[in-house]
Design a protein around this motif. Structure first.
Motif, mmCIF file in Angstrom:
data_model
loop_
_atom_site.group_PDB
_atom_site.id
_atom_site.type_symbol
_atom_site.label_atom_id
_atom_site.label_comp_id
_atom_site.label_asym_id
_atom_site.label_seq_id
_atom_site.Cartn_x
_atom_site.Cartn_y
_atom_site.Cartn_z
ATOM 1 N N PRO A 1 0.805 -1.237 0.000
ATOM 2 C CA PRO A 1 0.000 0.000 0.000
ATOM 3 C C PRO A 1 0.826 1.268 0.000
ATOM 4 O O PRO A 1 0.377 2.286 -0.509
ATOM 5 N N ASP A 2 2.042 1.233 0.580
ATOM 6 C CA ASP A 2 2.820 2.459 0.613
ATOM 7 C C ASP A 2 3.401 2.821 -0.744
ATOM 8 O O ASP A 2 3.997 3.864 -0.907
ATOM 9 N N ARG A 3 3.233 1.940 -1.748
ATOM 10 C CA ARG A 3 3.705 2.228 -3.100
ATOM 11 C C ARG A 3 2.580 2.732 -3.991
ATOM 12 O O ARG A 3 2.787 2.989 -5.165
ATOM 13 N N ARG A 4 1.378 2.829 -3.461
ATOM 14 C CA ARG A 4 0.251 3.248 -4.285
ATOM 15 C C ARG A 4 0.385 4.730 -4.643
ATOM 16 O O ARG A 4 0.648 5.569 -3.782
ATOM 17 N N LEU A 5 0.170 5.031 -5.910
ATOM 18 C CA LEU A 5 0.269 6.399 -6.389
ATOM 19 C C LEU A 5 -1.070 6.837 -6.944
ATOM 20 O O LEU A 5 -1.730 6.088 -7.678
ATOM 21 N N LEU A 6 -1.480 8.024 -6.591
ATOM 22 C CA LEU A 6 -2.742 8.566 -7.073
ATOM 23 C C LEU A 6 -2.497 9.321 -8.367
ATOM 24 O O LEU A 6 -1.690 10.252 -8.424
ATOM 25 N N ALA A 7 -3.166 8.875 -9.420
ATOM 26 C CA ALA A 7 -3.002 9.545 -10.715
ATOM 27 C C ALA A 7 -3.712 10.883 -10.691
ATOM 28 O O ALA A 7 -4.809 11.015 -10.139
ATOM 29 N N GLY A 8 -3.066 11.912 -11.303
ATOM 30 C CA GLY A 8 -3.670 13.234 -11.337
ATOM 31 C C GLY A 8 -4.826 13.285 -12.301
ATOM 32 O O GLY A 8 -5.093 12.345 -13.067
ATOM 33 N N SER A 9 -5.566 14.419 -12.270
ATOM 34 C CA SER A 9 -6.722 14.582 -13.143
ATOM 35 C C SER A 9 -6.280 14.539 -14.599
ATOM 36 O O SER A 9 -5.359 15.241 -15.013
ATOM 37 N N GLY A 10 -6.895 13.671 -15.379
ATOM 38 C CA GLY A 10 -6.569 13.538 -16.790
ATOM 39 C C GLY A 10 -5.371 12.652 -17.060
ATOM 40 O O GLY A 10 -4.964 12.483 -18.197
ATOM 41 N N ASP B 1 -13.840 5.575 -3.242
ATOM 42 C CA ASP B 1 -14.445 6.765 -3.844
ATOM 43 C C ASP B 1 -13.528 7.953 -3.546
ATOM 44 O O ASP B 1 -13.166 8.207 -2.388
ATOM 45 N N LEU B 2 -13.148 8.665 -4.568
ATOM 46 C CA LEU B 2 -12.291 9.853 -4.419
ATOM 47 C C LEU B 2 -13.158 11.098 -4.614
ATOM 48 O O LEU B 2 -13.862 11.216 -5.630
ATOM 49 N N GLU B 3 -13.090 12.003 -3.669
ATOM 50 C CA GLU B 3 -13.948 13.191 -3.698
ATOM 51 C C GLU B 3 -13.096 14.466 -3.645
ATOM 52 O O GLU B 3 -12.169 14.570 -2.817
ATOM 53 N N LYS B 4 -13.406 15.367 -4.521
ATOM 54 C CA LYS B 4 -12.818 16.713 -4.481
ATOM 55 C C LYS B 4 -13.854 17.655 -3.887
ATOM 56 O O LYS B 4 -14.891 17.914 -4.497
ATOM 57 N N MET B 5 -13.560 18.156 -2.696
ATOM 58 C CA MET B 5 -14.511 18.977 -1.952
ATOM 59 C C MET B 5 -14.128 20.459 -2.083
ATOM 60 O O MET B 5 -13.092 20.898 -1.568
ATOM 61 N N ILE B 6 -14.944 21.190 -2.820
ATOM 62 C CA ILE B 6 -14.753 22.637 -2.970
ATOM 63 C C ILE B 6 -15.652 23.338 -1.954
ATOM 64 O O ILE B 6 -16.835 22.991 -1.824
ATOM 65 N N ALA C 1 -9.170 7.231 -13.860
ATOM 66 C CA ALA C 1 -8.571 8.448 -13.321
ATOM 67 C C ALA C 1 -9.666 9.452 -12.949
ATOM 68 O O ALA C 1 -10.774 9.439 -13.513
ATOM 69 N N PHE C 2 -9.306 10.307 -12.010
ATOM 70 C CA PHE C 2 -10.272 11.294 -11.537
ATOM 71 C C PHE C 2 -10.669 12.218 -12.684
ATOM 72 O O PHE C 2 -9.832 12.741 -13.422
ATOM 73 N N GLY C 3 -11.962 12.430 -12.823
ATOM 74 C CA GLY C 3 -12.493 13.263 -13.892
ATOM 75 C C GLY C 3 -13.054 12.481 -15.055
ATOM 76 O O GLY C 3 -13.713 13.063 -15.926
ATOM 77 N N GLN C 4 -12.779 11.174 -15.087
ATOM 78 C CA GLN C 4 -13.314 10.330 -16.154
ATOM 79 C C GLN C 4 -14.603 9.654 -15.670
ATOM 80 O O GLN C 4 -14.579 8.649 -14.977
ATOM 81 N N GLY C 5 -15.714 10.294 -15.986
ATOM 82 C CA GLY C 5 -16.994 9.774 -15.544
ATOM 83 C C GLY C 5 -17.331 10.114 -14.110
ATOM 84 O O GLY C 5 -18.169 9.434 -13.484
ATOM 85 N N SER C 6 -16.725 11.159 -13.563
ATOM 86 C CA SER C 6 -17.029 11.558 -12.190
ATOM 87 C C SER C 6 -18.379 12.253 -12.107
ATOM 88 O O SER C 6 -18.923 12.737 -13.113
ATOM 89 N N THR C 7 -18.914 12.313 -10.919
ATOM 90 C CA THR C 7 -20.216 12.934 -10.670
ATOM 91 C C THR C 7 -20.012 14.247 -9.922
ATOM 92 O O THR C 7 -19.264 14.293 -8.928
ATOM 93 N N VAL C 8 -20.659 15.306 -10.365
ATOM 94 C CA VAL C 8 -20.532 16.633 -9.750
ATOM 95 C C VAL C 8 -21.827 16.966 -9.033
ATOM 96 O O VAL C 8 -22.919 16.885 -9.628
ATOM 97 N N TYR C 9 -21.686 17.356 -7.774
ATOM 98 C CA TYR C 9 -22.834 17.754 -6.955
ATOM 99 C C TYR C 9 -22.705 19.255 -6.651
ATOM 100 O O TYR C 9 -21.802 19.674 -5.905
#
Length: 439
Positions: free
Chosen positions: A169-178, A324-329, A191-199
């Motif tokens: 698990p310590d080698r897991r890398l989170l891919a950036g948007s796109g 589930d990855l969430e971007k909270m604005i 990857a984040f942004g590919q088919g994500s849901t916006v609320y």
């Protein structure tokens, strides 16, 4: 004439001649002429050089001059007392104050997004309460309120770039948007942004923020015997009162000059100050102070204004670990309790009143300027304003000399002239001898 008479006459003439010679020898020489400094010193009058000027009080019976002087004095005292001491606060000694702050979002309303919570849900909307929109739910002196949420659901771990498929698990890398997820090791796909849901949340501005703050002034109260508190406390929904211990998100944004529509999609960072202005003298009479809001945006100078957080939720789906990855604005608020305590400063009051007294001659100068240069009666006032006294010391000296002359003349008139009597007696004897009366 006998021989003795001739001899006496010769002796008298010789004596007279000797006296004349002696008188000629003892004659005083003429004094040398005086130079300029000596003449200046003789003519110098010490009373003129070291004269003393003293003010003379005159009552000018002129309402115009009196009103000008009164208006000038009134302006000076209004400036010293009204502006300097009261408005500018120079009559008070100020002390900085500090204290902690606690805030939380009241869970009595909801925000909605016109998006289904999941693909399998029968609802066409998603509801968010205070637990959903705040992360973390309770912070000391800070809070975050969600305004928009972008969620990438059910991401799976996949190997990429020749990395090990069973990486730790310590080698897991989170891919950036796109990103295509080509980093070595393990990445999350899709990857984040590919088919994500916006609320996009509606009604966030209606959430209430409850606050509680205290204030103390260590410089004037080192032991903290007196602590000021905001009203209403921090526990119990029954004590929540807007304007006393609670404020809405919309009101906070309004204090900062913002609106919910302008920060919903980007977020914002706000500095929320609870500013206390306390009069420490007799708070029971003047009332205990309460804080006022001061809200300042902190992200306006950034190249990309706004604020957002990342949040993940891990779970197992169909026997496979997913997340589930969430971007909270949202709105990030930093709360601070600051203040100033004021108490009477007797030294400053005396100092400024003394300064006002020294300014009073300005009113007299303005009045005299008007009297000398504007009023048609200025010539009469100018003659009455300055007078020069006689030299009383010289007058006293002249009177003393006169009294001395009178005294000496009186003594001369009453004294007996012995020499005159003696010379008169000798003349009588000579006359009697010349007529042979003494024979």
């Amino acid at each position: 004439m006998s021989d003795e008479d001739e001899t006496d006459a010769l002796v008298v003439k010789e004596d007279d001649g000797a006296e004349e010679v002696d008188a000629g020898d003892n004659k005083e020489p003429k004094p040398a002429p005086k130079n300029f400094l000596e003449r200046w010193w003789d003519e110098l009058d010490a009373d003129e050089v070291f004269s003393y000027d003293t003010p003379k009080t005159l009552r000018m019976l002129d309402r115009r001059l009196g009103l000008i002087n009164l208006v000038g004095r009134t302006i000076i005292w209004l400036y010293v007392i009204g502006f300097v001491l009261l408005y500018d606060g120079q009559m008070f000694e100020t002390a900085p104050g500090y204290g902690p702050t606690m805030v939380k979002v009241v869970n009595d309303t909801y925000a909605y997004a016109n998006v289904a919570p999941s693909p399998d849900s029968s609802l066409a909307f998603t509801a968010f309460d205070s637990v959903d929109v705040v992360n973390p739910f309770l912070e000391s002196g800070a809070s975050f309120i969600l305004t928009s949420l972008e969620k990438q659901q059910a991401q799976r771990m996949v190997g990429g770039g020749g990395g090990e498929a069973d990486a730790s698990p310590d080698r897991r890398l989170l891919a950036g948007s796109g990103s295509a997820g080509s980093a070595q090791g393990v990445s999350w796909q899709p990857a984040f942004g590919q088919g994500s849901t916006v609320y996009d949340l509606e009604g966030v501005e209606n959430f209430k923020i409850r606050y509680y703050a205290t204030m103390s002034f260590p410089s004037v109260d080192p032991v903290g015997s007196t602590t000021y508190e905001s009203h209403g406390g921090f526990v119990g929904n029954a004590t929540i009162d807007l304007g006393t211990n609670a404020i809405t998100v919309e009101e906070l944004l309004s204090e900062a000059g913002l609106h919910i529509e302008t920060v919903k999609d980007t977020g914002a960072i706000l500095q929320v100050n609870l500013v206390w202005e306390c009069l420490l003298l007799l708070p029971q009479i003047f009332g205990r102070c309460k804080p006022e809001f001061q809200v300042v945006p902190l992200d306006g100078q950034n190249q990309e204004p706004g604020f957002f957080l990342w949040r993940t939720r891990h779970y197992v789906k169909d026997g496979e670990a997913v997340r589930d990855l969430e971007k909270m604005i949202g709105i990030r608020m930093l709360w601070r309790s600051v203040g100033t305590g004021r108490q009477l400063d007797l030294f400053s009051i005396i100092f400024h009143i003394a300064a006002g007294v020294t300014l009073l001659p300005i009113a007299a100068m303005v009045t005299e300027a008007v009297m000398w240069n504007i009023l048609p009666e200025r010539k009469h006032y100018e003659r009455s304003l300055y007078t020069e006294t006689p030299d009383f010391y010289a007058i006293d000296e002249a009177l003393a000399e006169k009294e001395e002359r009178l005294r000496r003349a009186k003594e001369e008139n009453t004294a007996v002239d012995v020499e005159a009597l003696f010379s008169a007696g000798m003349d009588d004897e000579d006359d009697m001898d010349s007529h042979g009366l003494l024979q």
